[in-house]
Design a protein around this motif. Structure first.
Motif, short mmCIF file in Angstrom:
data_model
loop_
_atom_site.label_atom_id
_atom_site.label_comp_id
_atom_site.label_asym_id
_atom_site.label_seq_id
_atom_site.Cartn_x
_atom_site.Cartn_y
_atom_site.Cartn_z
N ASP A 50 0.81 -1.22 0.00
CA ASP A 50 0.00 0.00 0.00
C ASP A 50 0.84 1.27 0.00
O ASP A 50 0.36 2.34 -0.34
CB ASP A 50 -0.93 0.03 1.21
CG ASP A 50 -1.98 -1.07 1.15
OD1 ASP A 50 -2.26 -1.58 0.05
OD2 ASP A 50 -2.52 -1.43 2.22
N ASN A 51 2.12 1.16 0.42
CA ASN A 51 3.00 2.33 0.51
C ASN A 51 3.79 2.59 -0.77
O ASN A 51 4.54 3.55 -0.83
CB ASN A 51 4.02 2.17 1.65
CG ASN A 51 3.39 1.89 2.99
OD1 ASN A 51 3.56 0.81 3.54
ND2 ASN A 51 2.65 2.84 3.52
N VAL A 52 3.66 1.70 -1.78
CA VAL A 52 4.53 1.78 -2.95
C VAL A 52 3.73 1.92 -4.23
O VAL A 52 2.73 1.24 -4.44
CB VAL A 52 5.40 0.50 -3.05
CG1 VAL A 52 6.33 0.57 -4.26
CG2 VAL A 52 6.21 0.28 -1.79
N THR A 53 4.20 2.83 -5.11
CA THR A 53 3.67 2.90 -6.47
C THR A 53 4.86 2.87 -7.42
O THR A 53 5.95 3.35 -7.09
CB THR A 53 2.86 4.19 -6.73
OG1 THR A 53 3.67 5.32 -6.45
CG2 THR A 53 1.60 4.25 -5.89
N ALA A 54 4.64 2.30 -8.60
CA ALA A 54 5.69 2.27 -9.62
C ALA A 54 5.06 2.62 -10.95
O ALA A 54 4.02 2.07 -11.31
CB ALA A 54 6.33 0.88 -9.68
#
Length: 167
Positions: A50-54
């Protein structure tokens, strides 16, 4: 960090509140058309999916998975023709921390990290450079001295009543 040979270079930055880390991953020594890559790096404790986007500018989707303290960002061309990654830019990874980062953190590619073009695949385990990037929190406090510096003063002469002053 520049890469020698085929591999993945990493650069990073952190927001002024030390809660948002951005990592840029760039291909080196590979063809523009890629079949797959896996950006696998260690991450600070407590980071979840939930804390990561790419994101990528290429015409494809990236998969993101956090397992323990390792982040995997992957791409696989299922059509088999290769996908173009302009200027070698693979992904922009954003990590939103719950708590501000207080100490330097080094992100290093794990042995599973890989990149594959028409000329074949290379992994860190099989000789690809394990590049890294260090995030330094902004406004990191400087260590305080353990004992405060005190000004020195000349001794104050005292009057000794047992000594008579000669006239």
């Amino acid at each position: 960090v520049p890469v020698s040979g085929k591999g993945i270079g990493l650069t990073s930055s952190i927001s002024s509140d030390n809660k948002t880390i951005t990592i840029e991953a760039t291909a080196s020594g590979a063809e523009e058309l890629l079949n797959s890559f896996l950006i696998s790096v260690n991450i600070p404790k407590g980071v979840t999916n939930d804390n990561v986007t790419a994101t990528t500018a290429a015409d494809t989707k990236l998969s993101v998975n956090v397992a323990g303290s390792v982040l995997n960002v992957a791409f696989l061309d299922t059509a088999g023709d290769g996908i173009a990654f302009k200027d070698g830019k693979l992904a922009t990874i954003t990590i939103n921390l719950t708590n501000a980062l207080t100490d330097d953190f080094v992100f290093t590619l794990t042995s599973e990290a890989s990149i594959e073009d028409a000329n074949g695949e290379v992994t860190v385990a099989k000789g690809m450079e394990a590049t890294s990037t260090t995030v330094v929190p902004s406004g990191k406090p400087t260590p305080k001295p353990t004992s405060p510096a005190r000004p020195t003063m000349a001794p104050v002469p005292t009057v000794n009543p047992d000594v008579t002053v000669a006239p």
